[in-house]
Motif scaffolding. Sequence first.
Motif, PDB file in Angstrom:
ATOM      1  N   VAL A  89      -7.661  -7.914 -18.735  1.00 23.33           N
ATOM      2  CA  VAL A  89      -7.938  -6.559 -19.217  1.00 23.33           C
ATOM      3  C   VAL A  89      -8.267  -5.605 -18.071  1.00 23.33           C
ATOM      4  CG1 VAL A  89      -8.757  -7.399 -21.447  1.00 23.33           C
ATOM      5  CG2 VAL A  89     -10.394  -7.082 -19.575  1.00 23.33           C
ATOM      6  N   THR A  90      -8.229  -6.097 -16.850  1.00 22.69           N
ATOM      7  CA  THR A  90      -8.625  -5.291 -15.699  1.00 22.69           C
ATOM      8  C   THR A  90      -7.424  -4.612 -15.043  1.00 22.69           C
ATOM      9  OG1 THR A  90     -10.440  -6.843 -15.280  1.00 22.69           O
ATOM     10  CG2 THR A  90      -9.869  -5.318 -13.518  1.00 22.69           C
ATOM     11  N   TRP A  91      -7.620  -3.323 -14.730  1.00 20.56           N
ATOM     12  CA  TRP A  91      -6.624  -2.543 -14.003  1.00 20.56           C
ATOM     13  C   TRP A  91      -7.106  -2.421 -12.557  1.00 20.56           C
ATOM     14  CZ3 TRP A  91      -2.580   0.344 -16.666  1.00 20.56           C
ATOM     15  CH2 TRP A  91      -2.607   0.189 -18.067  1.00 20.56           C
ATOM     16  N   LEU A  92      -6.253  -2.752 -11.599  1.00 18.86           N
ATOM     17  CA  LEU A  92      -6.627  -2.727 -10.191  1.00 18.86           C
ATOM     18  C   LEU A  92      -5.937  -1.558  -9.487  1.00 18.86           C
ATOM     19  CD1 LEU A  92      -6.384  -6.543  -9.389  1.00 18.86           C
ATOM     20  CD2 LEU A  92      -8.391  -5.234 -10.111  1.00 18.86           C
ATOM     21  N   ARG A  93      -6.727  -0.757  -8.784  1.00 18.02           N
ATOM     22  CA  ARG A  93      -6.205   0.419  -8.075  1.00 18.02           C
ATOM     23  C   ARG A  93      -6.759   0.433  -6.662  1.00 18.02           C
ATOM     24  NH1 ARG A  93      -3.856   5.453  -8.637  1.00 18.02           N
ATOM     25  NH2 ARG A  93      -3.288   4.941 -10.783  1.00 18.02           N
ATOM     26  N   ASP A  94      -5.880   0.652  -5.675  1.00 19.23           N
ATOM     27  CA  ASP A  94      -6.273   0.683  -4.270  1.00 19.23           C
ATOM     28  C   ASP A  94      -6.123   2.094  -3.697  1.00 19.23           C
ATOM     29  OD1 ASP A  94      -6.683  -2.010  -4.468  1.00 19.23           O
ATOM     30  OD2 ASP A  94      -4.978  -2.607  -3.228  1.00 19.23           O
ATOM     31  N   TYR A  95      -6.814   2.313  -2.561  1.00 26.03           N
ATOM     32  CA  TYR A  95      -6.801   3.624  -1.900  1.00 26.03           C
ATOM     33  C   TYR A  95      -6.812   3.436  -0.380  1.00 26.03           C
ATOM     34  CZ  TYR A  95      -8.754   5.316  -6.399  1.00 26.03           C
ATOM     35  OH  TYR A  95      -8.991   5.599  -7.714  1.00 26.03           O
ATOM     36  N   ILE A  96      -6.177   4.370   0.324  1.00 27.98           N
ATOM     37  CA  ILE A  96      -6.260   4.441   1.781  1.00 27.98           C
ATOM     38  C   ILE A  96      -6.458   5.899   2.177  1.00 27.98           C
ATOM     39  CG2 ILE A  96      -5.070   4.126   3.980  1.00 27.98           C
ATOM     40  CD1 ILE A  96      -3.496   1.849   2.753  1.00 27.98           C
ATOM     41  N   LEU A  97      -7.495   6.167   2.974  1.00 25.35           N
ATOM     42  CA  LEU A  97      -7.745   7.500   3.507  1.00 25.35           C
ATOM     43  C   LEU A  97      -7.343   7.493   4.976  1.00 25.35           C
ATOM     44  CD1 LEU A  97      -9.077  10.333   2.885  1.00 25.35           C
ATOM     45  CD2 LEU A  97     -11.109   9.417   4.038  1.00 25.35           C
ATOM     46  N   THR A  98      -6.504   8.454   5.386  1.00 27.25           N
ATOM     47  CA  THR A  98      -6.035   8.526   6.773  1.00 27.25           C
ATOM     48  C   THR A  98      -6.266   9.918   7.344  1.00 27.25           C
ATOM     49  OG1 THR A  98      -3.787   9.150   6.106  1.00 27.25           O
ATOM     50  CG2 THR A  98      -4.249   6.801   6.357  1.00 27.25           C
ATOM     51  N   ASP A  99      -6.274  10.000   8.689  1.00 30.85           N
ATOM     52  CA  ASP A  99      -6.345  11.300   9.344  1.00 30.85           C
ATOM     53  C   ASP A  99      -4.931  11.823   9.565  1.00 30.85           C
ATOM     54  OD1 ASP A  99      -5.312   9.909  11.510  1.00 30.85           O
ATOM     55  OD2 ASP A  99      -7.174   9.929  12.658  1.00 30.85           O
ATOM     56  N   ARG A 100      -4.800  12.914  10.296  1.00 33.04           N
ATOM     57  CA  ARG A 100      -3.489  13.548  10.475  1.00 33.04           C
ATOM     58  C   ARG A 100      -2.514  12.646  11.228  1.00 33.04           C
ATOM     59  NH1 ARG A 100      -3.887  19.646  12.563  1.00 33.04           N
ATOM     60  NH2 ARG A 100      -1.648  19.411  12.206  1.00 33.04           N
ATOM     61  N   GLU A 101      -3.058  11.749  12.066  1.00 29.93           N
ATOM     62  CA  GLU A 101      -2.205  10.838  12.836  1.00 29.93           C
ATOM     63  C   GLU A 101      -1.858   9.572  12.059  1.00 29.93           C
ATOM     64  OE1 GLU A 101      -4.957  12.405  14.325  1.00 29.93           O
ATOM     65  OE2 GLU A 101      -3.450  13.869  14.984  1.00 29.93           O
ATOM     66  N   GLY A 102      -2.392   9.443  10.853  1.00 35.09           N
ATOM     67  CA  GLY A 102      -2.122   8.260  10.046  1.00 35.09           C
ATOM     68  C   GLY A 102      -3.087   7.118  10.287  1.00 35.09           C
ATOM     69  N   THR A 103      -4.117   7.350  11.085  1.00 40.27           N
ATOM     70  CA  THR A 103      -5.125   6.317  11.345  1.00 40.27           C
ATOM     71  C   THR A 103      -6.001   6.126  10.107  1.00 40.27           C
ATOM     72  OG1 THR A 103      -5.186   6.913  13.684  1.00 40.27           O
ATOM     73  CG2 THR A 103      -7.041   5.633  12.833  1.00 40.27           C
ATOM     74  N   HIS A 104      -6.242   4.886   9.736  1.00 42.16           N
ATOM     75  CA  HIS A 104      -7.060   4.605   8.552  1.00 42.16           C
ATOM     76  C   HIS A 104      -8.519   4.969   8.810  1.00 42.16           C
ATOM     77  CE1 HIS A 104      -4.209   1.587   6.377  1.00 42.16           C
ATOM     78  NE2 HIS A 104      -3.546   2.561   6.953  1.00 42.16           N
ATOM     79  N   LEU A 105      -9.079   5.790   7.923  1.00 46.66           N
ATOM     80  CA  LEU A 105     -10.491   6.154   7.970  1.00 46.66           C
ATOM     81  C   LEU A 105     -11.302   5.343   6.960  1.00 46.66           C
ATOM     82  CD1 LEU A 105     -10.188  10.050   8.166  1.00 46.66           C
ATOM     83  CD2 LEU A 105     -10.341   8.399  10.047  1.00 46.66           C
TER      84      LEU A 105
END
Length: 256
Positions: A89-105
């Motif tokens: 019954v679980t829905w899994l959602r992921d996220y990635i935050l990056t800067d303008r250069e695409g570096t993961h924050l």
Amino acid sequence: MQSEKPFKLDYRIGSADADYRSQCRVSALLEHMQLAADRDLAGMGVTVSEMLDQGLGWMLLTTDVTIIRPARLEEEVSLQTWHKENKGVTWLRDYILTDREGTHLAEARTAWALVDLKRRRVVRPSALPFEVKSHPDLSLGEAPAKVTVPSELSLQEQYRLTVQYSSTDSNGHMNNARYADVCCDALTLDELASGMSRLQISYHREIRMQEQMIVERSEVTEGTVWVRGRLAEENESIIFEAKLSLADSTASPSNQ
């Protein structure tokens, strides 16, 4: 069904998002995560109003956010999100935050449940009369683990919070992102200055306007602070449990 690309939300860190260090507050990141998820689903026709018409809603179960480097005031960032898959019954959602250069924050994994609003019961994914596209190949890892304060730890009351208008959302209860502020408000100045490298929160029940929460925390143990919220009523049922990993593990123990 496989979607071509994950949804991306571009935005600038504004003054309302920043804390006293001119760094993005964790709660502001969680707010943008909610917005990105809503817009991703709306693009598939799964709008909030459509779900309400069906008597359905989303309930966040657990959030696990790793902060690699805090975004800064006026920094331009991009937040990508995608529905990964369903497990039971679980829905899994992921996220990635990056800067303008695409570096993961920052990176985040979340677990949700679909709820029948009238019966206040979790229902299976098949109850949603819409197609939600997925990206199982872009997984950031396993489903986030449920947060449970270790039984051997002693937590002390830090403060009490009465839920007011400013903390509530359209559902009439405290917004999920607000819990990050509740946790940070339990930290000392030294601990806040050290920064946070990871925040894990499990939500157990709602708290509504005018209800009071007892906020408890542990001492710093191996760079970790545990925080728990209880309902300030006779049963004192648990509202949430959280694990905060300090970026600087040398932060001094709390003397609050």
